[in-house]
Motif scaffolding. Structure first.
Motif, PDB file in Angstrom:
ATOM      1  N   MET A  58     -75.104  23.710  85.688  1.00  0.00           N
ATOM      2  CA  MET A  58     -74.008  22.908  86.237  1.00  0.00           C
ATOM      3  C   MET A  58     -73.710  23.348  87.673  1.00  0.00           C
ATOM      4  N   GLY A  67     -69.740  16.983  85.817  1.00  0.00           N
ATOM      5  CA  GLY A  67     -69.497  17.196  84.387  1.00  0.00           C
ATOM      6  C   GLY A  67     -69.671  15.900  83.603  1.00  0.00           C
ATOM      7  N   ALA A 110     -77.629  17.897  85.841  1.00  0.00           N
ATOM      8  CA  ALA A 110     -76.453  17.832  84.965  1.00  0.00           C
ATOM      9  C   ALA A 110     -76.785  17.064  83.693  1.00  0.00           C
ATOM     10  N   LEU A 158     -67.312  21.585  81.559  1.00  0.00           N
ATOM     11  CA  LEU A 158     -68.556  21.936  82.255  1.00  0.00           C
ATOM     12  C   LEU A 158     -68.358  21.959  83.762  1.00  0.00           C
ATOM     13  N   THR A 159     -67.513  21.061  84.262  1.00  0.00           N
ATOM     14  CA  THR A 159     -67.225  21.049  85.696  1.00  0.00           C
ATOM     15  C   THR A 159     -66.621  22.378  86.126  1.00  0.00           C
ATOM     16  N   GLY A 184     -69.215  25.204  85.718  1.00  0.00           N
ATOM     17  CA  GLY A 184     -70.261  25.152  86.742  1.00  0.00           C
ATOM     18  C   GLY A 184     -69.752  25.609  88.096  1.00  0.00           C
TER      19      GLY A 184
END
Lengths: 298, 385, 317, 267
Positions: free
Chosen positions: A21, A40, A207, A228-229, A232
């Motif tokens: 990510m 994400g 991604a 995930l954003t 990452g």
């Protein structure tokens, strides 16, 4: 001690997903200076696309085997990334708007993608078949699942490829030149459009790959994007913004740290949920250039 | 899957619109009933199926001639699962003149709407919320139709009484749904004197539950209460459990009755038992499932049954009150006793006679198991052993 | 003087509207007024001071929870609850701002986003104190000077709060402080070379707007007499950001237009496009940033300019 | 120079990694004087400006304004003590009106507290400063552009705006970084007069400029930098005659320069 070796594998595997990510952020940030918080959602859509293409759950007539399915998903992601650039970023760059305008416009894209994912995939977690099944695999003192090993292997291959690309190919040099000075790069004959579009496309591909990998373990899920954003971006901040090796190092460290803190620190588990957030805040405030900042200078 | 679900809601809403239009053409006005549903928020995965059951039940009632000779008109309001919006939408429904509100959204949203129905004394029925404290709010016209969390603990404790689980672990996730359940389970186990040797939360958005389950494994419990509610985290629980080679019995909650786990955690859940409010061998349940399958061509789950039952209750109350006045309906609901319903163990029905505005029979929770990646019928029911 | 009378007339009209509405409409209306107050302060933070901070709902939630907890658990008098709430909010905001305003653009955005997650985590694990996920209720607005304030009278209180927010921000906006904020937003290096203390200015802007958000939160606490975490989520923060962008970043009128349009839109477009309005907002933001970067308010600019010119000519005659 | 220097720079040094950008630089600047800093690209002229204004932290040395140390202060504090600058690249505030841009320069003279602002005090200061800003804009020749969108100004107008903005701060020391670059001949003439006027009012002017035809009649003294070191200092006439300077810098300029600067000498 058995616990420790199991943790290394699972923490490393989670960390690899964070690293990927981070890489997805980086691929766009380096040449364009744009921070795309929508990555994400690429992962979320990649997961649903995998479910759609590889299983009979979302689109019953289509159920491709893993490798062709993966390739189809990644191709779709590349198209998506390029389309996002073309629709939401290009007009702003053409106008000479500051990078923050692109960031805000991509927040709009984030919401659109999130809603598209929720409508298309629904709000339940949907699985794909993991390519090597699910069981406990032991090697020496270590133990994991085939999927965690697969994730680690894929991540290392991707990072090696990206590293080689930037260091060894003419194209990678072009990316690098653009990241240093757009105008100068253009004067030197670098095709800015092509670099920008491929940056966005490859970011979406990386991604999307994360989404496919996750769909094989915990399922494709519409809410997975925001977490995930943050993970990452944290990986990037920890490792050192702007560096490919920084993303890998940061993600893996974060994954291991999370696992080890949750397992070994004597705090209640609801407090350990704050670990990644606190790591992120601490790094942003105390060491905003990350661990690898001092090597290699500017 | 979601496509078909959305479609079916759309078609049934359209059908309902037609029915309502037809009703309007008749001599008598429709009876308006409001529904608060989360169609777009985080809890829509659970709120939508419940509402589907509500829609189907109203269609059936109307097809059979309605109630008091009048058709029922459902007014659906999407509250996004957000508490503040839920209160706003509840006010809208009250202003629209509904005789009652069916709350199919999450408990936070339901709770905020209670503050609104309290002002106007509009009967409000929570179809499926299992939160413990909803009926403790000051609103004599609010009724909870599903079983509260503590009933799950009591039933599971009765089921495991003879098994000698001297110490247990408790694993949840950090969603609101799950933390509320964790609190109740901790309290219930505490009251029963069962020590909890480890309590773990799996963060929503994490990629693995290995650290949490290692801690559980290290604490060596006799059994594990699994009360995580968010799909990916539940799957992570089962994956980590298998990966770490754990053997302790898993005791789950209603949440595991969501059939999607048979796909997402395929083959990982065998041997798990869980409490459910749905007894597939209950005659009412069998009949409901058949009607549902005939209509939508898919299997009913307990969620649709919850939504269905709230209509059963309100129709019965209107009939007995012989009125569509809100206070009369409110009173009739409070007096309901022994009304058959789809949810709950065989032989149990709606029962508000205890005066706590909770209509689920305390003996109505069942225990079911998962064998060969499929659900079994009830292997146990009630709180007495 | 003239502008003061205009403002007074506007506030009176807003109060009067509260007396004309039914219970549903006035609920919608009150929340709209609160959103406007939030929109104004967020516009100052994001649009004028240039800080992309996702912490605004944290402070809204903080104000709401503080006053609810003060009444339910601590039995504080209302005035003490409000005053202490604002004071603690100010201290907390300054403490957060001092390290975080050093961060630029996306880094500040992410840091404040993490802060928002931590806040929600804190509420969720607050057990009895915060009521966890189902929220904290069971209180109501205590009598003020012996009067039970409810219905349209409470709406009038919200109007007053909104008026206060507007006046404070408007004065700041038109002062050298507001100018300094804009200068930092446009070019921090040049602003500092002109004698502007950028870190201090940013911290003050962050603190003031955050305290105003907390003030709105205090009023929010008595709208439903219940506070629950769902209202302070990241999703709400996105909507607020979109409102300001859609209306016209950096202008008070723009913020008001943006809030009204996006807050009211779902009520009207839901029957038309179903539940796709959030998606539509996202698309609208993309379109506006690209084609109308100054927001909807810029559509009125030709009219405003013509009127200003006409006034100038009149003055010269 | 008769009076004691207003600004003194002693042993000013800046290292970037291994590179010595400014090396042991000394110079003095008095009120009403125009001091030009010249030298080839990369000689350390802009770095010197950055150091004096506090935007860049020095490695060693002292910067003294009227007996008080300036070095180590953040840029806004330096400005508050009366040292203002313009930038080599135009740095207008694009989201603000022209007059507001100028008013930013006057920021240090707004003394009211925030509570005073909210209570509505300070309206008089605001009005008076606004009027002054308009006058300054007219002084630099932007009087017809008061209502214009900043983005529509030409490059030359942007240079003039930078000067008006810095003047609004009523500087004791004014640092102009290539103010003449990109101006039309008529703008150039105007700029020349403006700088003369500013100096005549007692402001110490420090100037970076490449255009010798513009510079030589304007400057009282010239400092020549090469590779961060001062290689010469003196009146324009002395500098022109210095063989080392001609070798390092002026020789090239003389060959390159066009006749465009002739107008300045006349102005």
């Amino acid at each position: 001690m058995q616990d420790f070796f199991e943790l290394i594998v699972s923490g490393f595997a989670s960390g690899c997903l964070y690293s990927l990510m981070g890489l997805s952020f980086l691929l766009v940030m380096r040449p364009t200076g744009v921070v795309n918080f929508a990555v994400g959602q690429y992962a979320m859509l990649g997961g649903f696309a995998a479910v759609a293409v590889m299983t009979t759950i979302l689109i019953p007539p289509i159920a491709l085997p893993y490798v062709p399915g993966l390739l189809v998903v990644l191709a779709l992601m590349a198209l998506l990334g390029a389309a996002v650039e073309w629709i939401a970023v290009k007009p702003l760059v053409d106008r000479g708007a500051p990078p923050v305008a692109s960031m805000l416009s991509l927040l709009g894209v984030l919401i659109v993608l999130l809603e598209v994912g929720a409508r298309f995939g629904g709000t339940e977690a949907l699985p794909t078949e993991p390519p090597f099944g699910f069981r406990r695999v032991e090697f020496g003192p270590f133990a994991g699942t085939p999927q965690s090993l697969f994730t680690i292997a894929v991540t290392l291959v991707i990072f090696a490829a990206v590293w080689l690309f930037f260091e060894r190919t003419l194209w990678g040099r072009a990316f690098e030149a653009v990241s240093l000075d757009r105008r100068a790069a253009q004067l030197m004959g670098v095709n800015l459009r092509l670099v920008t579009v491929s940056a966005f496309a490859s970011s979406a591909v990386v991604a999307g790959l994360v989404g496919v990998l996750i769909s094989g373990t915990t399922g494709a899920y519409y809410q997975v994007g925001m977490a995930l954003t943050v993970q990452g971006f944290t990986a990037l901040v920890v490792g050192g913004v702007g560096r490919v090796d920084g993303a890998l190092l940061g993600g893996v460290l974060l994954g291991l740290l999370e696992a080890l803190v949750m397992r070994y620190l004597p705090v209640s588990s609801s407090m350990t949920l704050a670990v990644p957030l606190v790591v992120l805040l601490a790094f942003l405030v105390l060491r905003p250039h990350g661990l690898l900042a001092n090597r290699g200078g500017h | 899957m979601m496509f078909s679900l959305n479609l079916s809601i759309a078609t049934s809403t359209a059908a309902l619109g037609l029915l309502a239009a037809a009703g309007g053409a008749q001599s008598q006005e429709t009876i308006k009933v409001g529904v608060l549903v989360d169609q777009t928020g985080k809890t829509s995965f659970y709120s939508q199926p419940v509402t589907e059951g509500t829609l189907m039940a109203v269609e059936e009632v109307n097809a059979a001639g309605g109630v008091l000779g009048r058709q029922i008109e459902l007014i659906l309001e999407d509250d996004n699962g957000r508490p503040d919006l839920s209160a706003t939408k509840a006010r809208k429904l009250v202003d629209d003149g509904v005789v009652a509100i069916i709350s199919n959204s999450n408990s936070g949203a339901t709770r905020q709407a209670i503050s609104v129905t309290a002002e106007s004394l509009t009967p409000q029925l929570a179809s499926a919320n299992s939160a413990e404290t909803l009926t403790t709010l000051d609103n004599s016209c609010f009724f909870q139709l599903g079983p509260v969390e503590s009933l799950q603990v009591k039933t599971m404790l009765a089921f495991t009484k003879t098994k000698g689980y001297g110490k247990v672990a408790l694993v949840g996730d950090n969603s609101g749904l799950s933390t509320a359940a964790v609190d109740q389970f901790r309290m219930g186990l505490g009251e029963a004197g069962v020590p909890i040797v480890e309590e773990q939360l799996i963060p929503v958005g994490s990629q693995t539950a290995v650290p949490q389950l290692q801690k559980v494994r290290a604490a060596e419990p006799n059994a594990i209460y699994q009360v995580a509610q968010i799909g990916p985290q539940v799957v992570q629980f089962f994956q980590a459990y298998q990966q770490l080679g754990m053997k302790q019995p898993i005791l789950g909650t209603f949440n595991l009755s969501s059939s999607s786990y048979l796909t997402t955690a395929k083959g990982l859940m065998d041997g798990t038992v869980f409490t459910d409010a749905f007894d597939p061998e209950k005659p009412e349940a069998i009949a409901f499932s058949e009607r549902f399958k005939a209509k939508f061509d898919k299997e009913a789950t307990s969620l649709e049954a919850y939504g269905h039952d709230s209509v059963v209750l309100i129709v019965d109350a209107i009939k007995r009150a012989n009125s569509t006045e809100r206070p009369a309906i409110c009173k009739a609901i409070a007096e309901t006793k022994g009304l058959p319903r789809v949810m709950g163990a065989k032989g149990t029905g709606f029962d508000f006679s205890r005066g706590d505005r909770r209509g689920f029979d305390p003996e109505g929770v069942v225990v079911r198991a998962i064998e060969n990646n499929a659900y079994t019928g009830a292997v146990f029911s009630g709180t007495k052993n | 003087m003239k502008s003061f009378l205009t403002l007074l007339a506007a506030l009176l009209a807003l109060c009067a509207l509260g007396f004309l509405l039914g219970s549903y409409e006035s609920d919608v209306y009150r929340k709209l007024l609160l959103w406007i107050a939030l929109g104004l302060s967020f516009n100052f933070l994001f649009g004028i001071s240039g800080q992309v901070a996702f912490s605004h709902f944290v402070f809204l939630g903080f104000g709401a929870y503080w006053v609810a907890i003060s009444l339910v658990h601590w039995d504080l008098p209302l005035a003490v609850a409000i005053a202490s709430g604002l004071l603690v909010a100010a201290v907390a905001a300054a403490m957060i701002a001092i390290p975080s305003t050093r961060l630029e653009g996306p880094y500040l955005a992410l840091a404040t986003l993490a802060l928002g997650q931590l806040f929600l985590l804190g509420i969720a694990s607050g057990r009895d104190l915060t009521g966890g996920d189902s929220g904290l209720g069971g209180y109501s607005l205590p009598p003020i000077l012996g009067f039970t304030v409810k219905g349209p009278w409470y709406t009038a209180c919200i109007v007053l709060m909104l008026g206060l927010t507007y006046v404070i921000l408007d004065r700041l906006d038109r002062s050298s402080f507001g100018r300094a904020c804009r200068a930092i937003r446009d070019n921090q290096t040049a602003a500092q070379a002109m004698g502007i203390n950028a870190p201090r200015t940013k911290v003050i802007a962050f603190t003031i707007t955050s305290v105003l958000a907390s003030l709105a939160g205090i009023f929010y606490a008595f709208v439903d007499n219940l506070v629950a975490p769902g209202a302070f989520s990241l999703e709400s923060m996105f909507i607020l950001l979109f409102m300001v962008i859609v209306g016209g970043t950096g202008r008070q009128l723009g913020a008001i237009i943006g809030v009204v349009v996006l807050y009211m839109a779902p009520f009207f477009i839901e029957p038309l496009i179903g539940h796709y309005h959030f998606m539509a907002f996202g698309a609208l933001v993309v379109i506006l940033i690209i084609y109308k970067p100054n927001g909807l308010v810029s559509m009125f600019d030709p009219i405003l300019k013509r009127r200003r010119m006409a006034a100038l000519e009149k003055a010269q005659l | 120079m008769i009076a004691a220097p207003l600004l003194s720079v002693r042993g000013l040094t800046k290292r970037f990694g291994g590179l010595l950008a400014v090396d042991e630089l000394d110079f003095d600047l008095s009120a009403g004087e125009v001091l030009a800093v010249i030298g080839p690209n990369g000689a350390g002229k802009s770095t010197t400006f950055g150091l004096v204004c506090g935007a860049i932290q020095r490695s060693a040395g002292e910067i003294i304004l009227k007996g008080a140390r300036l070095d180590g202060l953040p840029p806004h504090e330096v400005a508050r003590r009366g040292v203002f600058r313009t930038f080599q690249h135009n740095m207008a505030f694009k989201g603000m009106s022209l007059v507001d841009n100028v008013l930013i320069g006057a920021h240090r003279r707004f003394k009211g507290s925030l509570f005073g602002v909210v209570a509505g005090f300070g309206a008089d200061t605001e009005r008076a400063e606004r009027q002054r800003a308009i006058e300054l804009a007219r002084f630099v020749g932007l009087g017809d552009w008061l209502d214009a969108d900043i983005a529509t100004l030409s490059f030359g107008q942007g240079r003039l705006l930078e000067i008006a903005r810095a003047l609004a701060g009523e500087p004791k020391v004014l640092l102009l970084d290539e103010p003449g670059a990109g101006l039309t001949p008529s703008e150039s003439v105007r700029l020349f007069a403006i700088i003369k006027e500013i100096a005549a009012r007692g402001v110490a002017v420090l100037l970076i400029e490449h255009d010798m035809h513009f510079l030589m009649p304007l400057a009282d003294r010239v400092v020549v930098l090469n590779f961060g070191r001062k290689i010469a200092e003196g009146t324009p006439a002395e500098i022109r005659a210095d063989p080392e300077v001609v070798e390092a810098y002026l020789g090239n300029i003389a060959k390159d320069s066009t006749g465009a600067g002739a107008a300045h000498a006349a102005g």
